[in-house]
Design an enzyme around this catalytic site. Structure first.
Site, PDB file in Angstrom:
ATOM      1  CG  HIS A 103      82.160 -83.254 -64.809  1.00  0.00           C
ATOM      2  ND1 HIS A 103      83.031 -82.589 -63.974  1.00  0.00           N
ATOM      3  CD2 HIS A 103      82.124 -84.525 -64.319  1.00  0.00           C
ATOM      4  CE1 HIS A 103      83.485 -83.406 -63.051  1.00  0.00           C
ATOM      5  NE2 HIS A 103      82.939 -84.584 -63.234  1.00  0.00           N
ATOM      6  CG  ASP A 126      84.863 -79.495 -61.752  1.00  0.00           C
ATOM      7  OD1 ASP A 126      85.122 -78.392 -62.258  1.00  0.00           O
ATOM      8  OD2 ASP A 126      84.049 -80.301 -62.230  1.00  0.00           O
ATOM      9  CG  HIS A 128      83.768 -74.816 -62.973  1.00  0.00           C
ATOM     10  ND1 HIS A 128      84.657 -75.461 -63.809  1.00  0.00           N
ATOM     11  CD2 HIS A 128      83.802 -73.503 -63.305  1.00  0.00           C
ATOM     12  CE1 HIS A 128      85.206 -74.570 -64.625  1.00  0.00           C
ATOM     13  NE2 HIS A 128      84.701 -73.381 -64.347  1.00  0.00           N
ATOM     14  CG  ASP A 130      80.587 -79.574 -62.205  1.00  0.00           C
ATOM     15  OD1 ASP A 130      80.603 -78.435 -62.706  1.00  0.00           O
ATOM     16  OD2 ASP A 130      81.361 -80.477 -62.562  1.00  0.00           O
ATOM     17  CG  HIS A 143      79.255 -78.727 -68.440  1.00  0.00           C
ATOM     18  ND1 HIS A 143      80.506 -78.468 -68.963  1.00  0.00           N
ATOM     19  CD2 HIS A 143      78.673 -77.513 -68.262  1.00  0.00           C
ATOM     20  CE1 HIS A 143      80.679 -77.165 -69.085  1.00  0.00           C
ATOM     21  NE2 HIS A 143      79.575 -76.570 -68.671  1.00  0.00           N
ATOM     22  CG  ASP A 230      86.205 -80.811 -65.229  1.00  0.00           C
ATOM     23  OD1 ASP A 230      87.080 -80.473 -66.053  1.00  0.00           O
ATOM     24  OD2 ASP A 230      85.030 -80.403 -65.282  1.00  0.00           O
ATOM     25  CG  ASP A 232      87.412 -77.504 -65.268  1.00  0.00           C
ATOM     26  OD1 ASP A 232      87.525 -77.863 -64.091  1.00  0.00           O
ATOM     27  OD2 ASP A 232      86.303 -77.278 -65.795  1.00  0.00           O
ATOM     28  CD  GLU A 275      83.665 -80.659 -69.288  1.00  0.00           C
ATOM     29  OE1 GLU A 275      83.985 -80.144 -70.391  1.00  0.00           O
ATOM     30  OE2 GLU A 275      82.498 -80.652 -68.836  1.00  0.00           O
TER      31      GLU A 275
END
Length: 303
Positions: A103, A126, A128, A130, A143, A230, A232, A275
């Protein structure tokens, strides 16, 4: 089925895993191509040009003197090249679809788009945040920093990519699917007033309401919307082939519905899907999911 955004589309692959902690995501663009992304887009009605891959070269020493950031110089080189390529794609009147890679490539994608769309909204799928910097990151993996960089926060080598004047406005950024945030990220998100729809909000409100709100935030006063997805962000049941899996994510249908609703706005000007790690995937399942999701964002309708 027909294009609802831009009939001419360019695929730009970025074969890099230097910004991540798990190797293998550099093979993501190849896996997504193998899963049939070009055929999928052409069947929708796009004229597709595959620009090939920007390839990262692993340095002998990942450390950079004076910072905890890993592989900094090569990540900067790759993202600078990506920024220029995305900008050139938009100059040619084509839609840039960027395939990652980790990412960190969002730094190059967004900086390239900002050369043409000065007021850009971003919808960021995402698990997360980031939004770490070299000062807050517990790992030094870049990332986990692209949103911070796109706001002008972090190491000057990163924030200078594409020009220090080309940055996002925090009020037009929306996170969707968050469920794993570092302490430093929580602080920055609150300080900047960035809208975050965690899985809690998605469970309570439902995806239609969340996306309606996200679209309003990302489109109000902007020149268009960038979608950064992303894999994930999805639950690992649906996307096992990604290096930072977090249980309890978006379902397959929630993800499709979200992208379908965004597509209906006809305000999307660029996108990236990142990702995908085929080394830890199950029969290329995650890359296949990426291709299907790309179809939804790019206006693929059953009827």
């Amino acid at each position: 089925m027909k294009p609802s955004i831009n009939e001419r589309l360019s695929i730009i692959g970025v074969a890099i895993d230097l910004g991540a902690g798990t190797p293998g995501v550099s093979l993501g663009p190849a896996a997504i191509r193998y899963a049939g992304v070009t055929d999928r887009l052409e069947s929708i009605g796009y004229e597709v040009k595959d620009e090939g891959d920007i390839v990262a070269i692993k340095p002998e020493n990942p450390k950079t003197e004076g910072t905890n950031l890993k592989n900094l110089d090569e990540v900067v080189r790759v993202n600078t090249e990506l920024c220029d390529k995305v900008s050139k794609t938009m100059e040619e009147g084509r839609f840039p679809l960027v395939l990652g890679g980790d990412h960190s490539i969002a730094i190059g994608t967004i900086s390239g788009v900002l050369r043409h769309k000065k007021n850009l909204g971003v919808i960021w799928f995402d698990a997360h945040g980031d939004i770490n910097t070299d000062e807050t990151s517990p790992s030094g993996n870049i990332h986990g920093m692209p949103v911070a960089v796109s706001l002008g926060l972090g190491h000057e080598k990163l924030t200078s990519i594409g020009g220090i004047e080309n940055k996002l406005d925090a009020k037009n950024i929306v996170f969707i699917g968050s469920r794993d945030l570092d302490a430093g990220e929580r602080k920055v998100l609150k300080e900047f007033g960035i809208t975050v729809f965690t899985m809690h909000e998605i469970d309570r409100l439902g995806m239609p309401e969340v996306i309606d709100r996200a679209i309003k935030i990302a489109s109000e006063g902007t020149d268009g919307i960038h979608v950064s997805f992303d894999l994930d962000g999805m639950d690992p049941i649906y996307a096992p082939g990604t290096g930072t899996r977090v249980p309890g994510g978006l379902t397959y249908r929630e993800s499709h519905l979200a992208l379908e609703m965004i597509a209906l706005t006809e305000k999307v000007v660029s996108a990236e899907f990142v990702e995908v790690n085929p080394i830890i995937d199950n029969m290329n399942q995650t890359a296949k999911s990426a291709v299907a999701l790309i179809g939804s964002l790019m206006g693929e309708w059953l009827i």
